[in-house]
Design a protein around this motif. Structure first.
Motif, PDB file in Angstrom:
ATOM      1  N   LEU A 145       0.833  -1.208   0.000  1.00 41.89           N
ATOM      2  CA  LEU A 145       0.000   0.000   0.000  1.00 41.89           C
ATOM      3  C   LEU A 145       0.868   1.258   0.000  1.00 41.89           C
ATOM      4  O   LEU A 145       0.517   2.266  -0.621  1.00 41.89           O
ATOM      5  CB  LEU A 145      -0.933  -0.002   1.212  1.00 41.89           C
ATOM      6  N   PRO A 149       0.709   3.306  -4.885  1.00 44.29           N
ATOM      7  CA  PRO A 149      -0.512   4.103  -4.706  1.00 44.29           C
ATOM      8  C   PRO A 149      -1.567   3.830  -5.766  1.00 44.29           C
ATOM      9  O   PRO A 149      -2.729   4.218  -5.595  1.00 44.29           O
ATOM     10  CB  PRO A 149      -0.004   5.553  -4.779  1.00 44.29           C
ATOM     11  N   ARG A 152      -6.055   0.554  -5.767  1.00 50.16           N
ATOM     12  CA  ARG A 152      -7.259   1.249  -5.302  1.00 50.16           C
ATOM     13  C   ARG A 152      -8.106   0.378  -4.377  1.00 50.16           C
ATOM     14  O   ARG A 152      -8.867   0.883  -3.559  1.00 50.16           O
ATOM     15  CB  ARG A 152      -8.129   1.698  -6.491  1.00 50.16           C
ATOM     16  N   HIS A 153      -7.997  -0.919  -4.521  1.00 53.93           N
ATOM     17  CA  HIS A 153      -8.789  -1.826  -3.679  1.00 53.93           C
ATOM     18  C   HIS A 153      -8.148  -3.207  -3.720  1.00 53.93           C
ATOM     19  O   HIS A 153      -7.177  -3.445  -4.443  1.00 53.93           O
ATOM     20  CB  HIS A 153     -10.247  -1.887  -4.168  1.00 53.93           C
ATOM     21  N   TYR A 185      -4.030   4.027   5.108  1.00 52.70           N
ATOM     22  CA  TYR A 185      -4.130   3.872   3.667  1.00 52.70           C
ATOM     23  C   TYR A 185      -5.541   3.590   3.153  1.00 52.70           C
ATOM     24  O   TYR A 185      -5.872   3.948   2.019  1.00 52.70           O
ATOM     25  CB  TYR A 185      -3.249   2.701   3.198  1.00 52.70           C
ATOM     26  N   SER A 186      -6.333   2.869   3.951  1.00 51.19           N
ATOM     27  CA  SER A 186      -7.573   2.330   3.386  1.00 51.19           C
ATOM     28  C   SER A 186      -8.598   1.986   4.454  1.00 51.19           C
ATOM     29  O   SER A 186      -8.285   1.947   5.647  1.00 51.19           O
ATOM     30  CB  SER A 186      -7.243   1.051   2.602  1.00 51.19           C
ATOM     31  N   THR A 213     -10.526  -0.745   0.607  1.00 51.27           N
ATOM     32  CA  THR A 213     -10.716   0.300  -0.386  1.00 51.27           C
ATOM     33  C   THR A 213      -9.810   1.465  -0.009  1.00 51.27           C
ATOM     34  O   THR A 213      -9.864   1.957   1.123  1.00 51.27           O
ATOM     35  CB  THR A 213     -12.176   0.792  -0.410  1.00 51.27           C
ATOM     36  N   ARG A 214      -8.967   1.892  -0.932  1.00 53.70           N
ATOM     37  CA  ARG A 214      -8.008   2.969  -0.656  1.00 53.70           C
ATOM     38  C   ARG A 214      -8.731   4.285  -0.369  1.00 53.70           C
ATOM     39  O   ARG A 214      -9.746   4.600  -0.991  1.00 53.70           O
ATOM     40  CB  ARG A 214      -7.093   3.133  -1.872  1.00 53.70           C
ATOM     41  N   HIS A 215      -8.216   5.042   0.578  1.00 56.42           N
ATOM     42  CA  HIS A 215      -8.673   6.412   0.776  1.00 56.42           C
ATOM     43  C   HIS A 215      -7.452   7.295   1.067  1.00 56.42           C
ATOM     44  O   HIS A 215      -6.351   6.798   1.277  1.00 56.42           O
ATOM     45  CB  HIS A 215      -9.726   6.513   1.890  1.00 56.42           C
TER      46      HIS A 215
END
Length: 290
Positions: A145, A149, A152-153, A185-186, A213-215
């Motif tokens: 992670l 970058p 995304r998931h 990260y997520s 799920t990335r945030h």
């Protein structure tokens, strides 16, 4: 009008296929590398479905082993990048893909390396789907992670207890360093439990599926390293209040208390009850000391 004939699912490995291929290349699963091969096609389909991989995605798979999950991922995604540390397994994988999914051979990319040291890949991955060795699951997820970058998931299969830790929220008994760092990260959530009998050899514990799920990380002027240093200090002595646990990190209990109050955190609270945003505020408060 003739009814359309439903498409027959592409074949996936069964127990006899796994054992045959392993015997061909002289592989016996080792505890050192945490090797437990999935021998059930329905479990592979369940994992791929739970991962919600789109047909335009590039999937990063870590520890593909003999290729059970790889085949299922090639059926669902545009491409698969597989990172395998074992030289014998790595040598066999392209052969297996060519034999079982010849039409997808050009969409398969093999990287013979330690996933903990990989910082570049031949194709940019958008999803991570992996059956991870129990002993390195958390550091591998955090490393990937951090360095990719574009992820995304994803969905990882880990020891069930580790799955609970990764997905835990503040206040939970299983909330700790893995939970907080993953939350940087997520958003992680538990996505199911896998029994022991779908593996060869069968592990002594259940496996858990964790979807993420990335945030964006919390808005802060502190760096990731600075925030993670606070997290490590808070949980190194998790039974202590944050004022006491962070004394060494801050240079004394009074300075720890000042940072906590500046961050809007009760100094008598423990690390297990605050979220990643609060840890970021604590780190920022130290950097902004008068």
């Amino acid at each position: 009008m003739t009814e359309p004939i439903p498409a027959v699912p592409a074949p996936l490995f069964g127990a006899s296929d796994i054992r045959r291929i392993a015997e061909e290349i002289g592989i016996r699963p080792t505890k050192t590398l945490g090797q437990n091969f999935v021998i059930d096609g329905n479990t592979i389909r369940r994992i791929v479905a739970a991962a919600s991989v789109g047909p335009d995605e590039t999937v990063l798979e870590v520890g593909p082993g003999l290729g059970s999950l790889t085949l299922g991922l090639l059926d669902a995604a545009a491409a698969v990048v597989a990172v395998e540390i074992d030289p014998v397994l790595a040598a066999k994988l392209p052969e297996t893909v060519q034999e079982w999914r010849p039409e997808a051979a050009n969409a398969f990319h093999l990287v013979h390396a330690d996933a903990m040291k990989v910082t570049e890949l031949p194709v940019e991955p958008t999803a991570l789907v992996a059956n991870l060795p129990y002993n390195v699951a958390v550091p591998v997820v955090l490393h990937l992670l951090q360095h990719f970058p574009s992820l995304r998931h994803g969905l990882v299969m880990v020891q069930d207890e580790v799955a609970d830790r990764l997905a835990a929220g503040p206040g939970s008994k299983t909330y700790g360093v893995p939970s907080v760092k993953a939350a940087w990260y997520s958003r992680m959530r538990k996505a199911g439990v896998i029994g022991m009998n779908v593996f060869w050899p069968a592990p002594k514990i259940h496996s858990g599926l964790v979807a993420f799920t990335r945030h964006e990380p919390p808005a802060t002027t502190a760096t990731r390293e600075q925030v993670f240093a606070v997290v490590d200090a808070a949980f190194a002595q998790r039974r202590k209040t944050l004022r006491a646990a962070l004394a060494g990190w801050a240079g004394g209990a009074p300075e720890a208390e000042r940072c906590l109050l500046a961050a809007g955190v009760d100094p008598t609270a423990r690390g297990e009850v605050i979220d990643i945003a609060a840890f970021a505020r604590i780190a920022e408060a130290r950097e902004n000391r008068p």
